[in-house]
Design a protein around this motif. Structure first.
Motif, PDB file in Angstrom:
ATOM      1  N   UNK A   1       0.840  -1.191   0.000  1.00  0.00           N
ATOM      2  CA  UNK A   1       0.000   0.000   0.000  1.00  0.00           C
ATOM      3  C   UNK A   1       0.875   1.240   0.000  1.00  0.00           C
ATOM      4  N   UNK A   2       0.497   2.182  -0.837  1.00  0.00           N
ATOM      5  CA  UNK A   2       1.283   3.412  -0.959  1.00  0.00           C
ATOM      6  C   UNK A   2       0.482   4.560  -0.381  1.00  0.00           C
ATOM      7  N   UNK A   3       1.102   5.295   0.510  1.00  0.00           N
ATOM      8  CA  UNK A   3       0.501   6.524   1.034  1.00  0.00           C
ATOM      9  C   UNK A   3       0.840   7.620   0.030  1.00  0.00           C
ATOM     10  N   UNK A   4      -0.108   7.916  -0.848  1.00  0.00           N
ATOM     11  CA  UNK A   4       0.145   8.856  -1.937  1.00  0.00           C
ATOM     12  C   UNK A   4       0.450  10.263  -1.426  1.00  0.00           C
ATOM     13  N   UNK A   5      -0.229  10.675  -0.370  1.00  0.00           N
ATOM     14  CA  UNK A   5       0.041  12.004   0.186  1.00  0.00           C
ATOM     15  C   UNK A   5       1.467  12.100   0.719  1.00  0.00           C
TER      16      UNK A   5
ATOM     17  N   UNK B   1       8.104   8.495  -9.402  1.00  0.00           N
ATOM     18  CA  UNK B   1       7.910   9.935  -9.515  1.00  0.00           C
ATOM     19  C   UNK B   1       7.048  10.253 -10.737  1.00  0.00           C
ATOM     20  N   UNK B   2       7.277   9.554 -11.834  1.00  0.00           N
ATOM     21  CA  UNK B   2       6.493   9.798 -13.051  1.00  0.00           C
ATOM     22  C   UNK B   2       5.024   9.448 -12.856  1.00  0.00           C
ATOM     23  N   UNK B   3       4.724   8.452 -12.024  1.00  0.00           N
ATOM     24  CA  UNK B   3       3.316   8.125 -11.747  1.00  0.00           C
ATOM     25  C   UNK B   3       2.645   9.267 -10.997  1.00  0.00           C
ATOM     26  N   UNK B   4       3.379   9.871 -10.067  1.00  0.00           N
ATOM     27  CA  UNK B   4       2.812  10.971  -9.288  1.00  0.00           C
ATOM     28  C   UNK B   4       2.752  12.256 -10.105  1.00  0.00           C
TER      29      UNK B   4
END
Length: 189
Positions: free
Chosen positions: A4-8, A46-49
Motif C-alpha cells: 500500500x502506498x501513502x500517496x500524500x 515519480x512519473x506516476x505521481x
C-alpha cells in the motif's frame, strides 16, 4: 500482496525533494531524474505521481502557497503583533522560507514565458497580497489611508526586503525585518 502506498506522503517526499533541488541547484536541475534521486525514489514512481515536468512545477508552486497558508492560519492574536507575525511568515527568515522564496522566484520567472504556470504563480502572488491586506486589517489605520494602495505598497516593500534578505543575509534578519515592518506600519496608524 501489493504494498500500500501513502500517496500524500509520497507527494510530500517528492515535493520536499523538488524544493531542495530548486533551492540548491536551480530550475535547470528540476528534472524527474534529479528529483527522484533526491527523494530516494525510482524514476517511475515519480512519473506516476507527476507525469510531466509541468505537473511537478505546478505542484511546487501550489506547495509554497499551501505551506504559507498553513503557517499563517496557526497564528493567533490581534493588532500589531498579529500583523507583524503574518508579514514575517512571508520573509526568508529560516531555511524553509528561504527555499520557498528561491523556488518561487525561479518558477515565477519561468511563468513569464510559460503560460501554463501563470495561473499558479498569480495565485501565489495574490495570496501574498491577501496576507498583506489581512495584516493591515489588524491595525487602526488613519482615516486618510487608502487600504488598497497600502496593501500594494506593503507587498512591494516585502518583495524588496525578501530579496535583500536573500542577498545580504544580515546577522539579525528577523530583528531587522521586525523593525522595518513596525516602522512602516506605524506610519499608517
Amino acid at each position: 500482496m501489493p504494498r500500500l502506498i501513502d500517496h500524500d506522503e509520497r507527494d510530500r517526499v517528492i515535493g520536499d525533494a523538488a524544493m531542495r533541488v530548486l533551492a540548491r541547484d536551480g530550475l535547470g536541475a528540476l528534472s524527474v531524474r534529479k528529483v527522484a534521486e533526491e527523494a530516494g525514489l525510482a524514476t517511475a514512481s515519480l512519473r506516476r505521481a507527476f507525469p510531466t515536468q509541468l505537473a511537478l512545477r505546478r505542484y511546487c508552486v501550489d506547495r509554497i502557497h499551501d505551506a504559507v497558508a498553513a503557517r499563517v492560519t496557526t497564528l493567533t492574536g490581534e493588532g500589531l503583533p498579529l500583523a507583524i507575525a503574518l508579514l514575517l511568515e512571508l520573509l526568508p527568515l529560516d531555511a524553509t522560507r528561504r527555499d520557498e522564496l528561491l523556488a518561487q522566484l525561479q518558477l515565477g520567472s519561468l511563468a513569464l514565458t510559460d503560460a501554463t504556470l501563470t495561473d499558479s504563480v498569480r495565485d501565489l502572488h495574490d495570496g501574498v497580497a491577501s496576507i498583506c491586506s489581512v495584516a493591515l486589517g489588524q491595525l487602526p489605520l488613519r482615516e486618510d489611508v487608502d487600504s488598497a494602495f497600502e496593501t500594494l505598497r506593503l507587498q512591494a516593500l516585502l518583495d524588496g526586503f525578501a530579496l535583500h534578505l536573500l542577498w545580504a543575509a544580515p546577522t539579525d534578519a528577523e530583528g531587522s525585518a521586525r523593525r522595518l515592518l513596525e516602522h512602516h506600519l506605524s506610519t499608517l496608524v
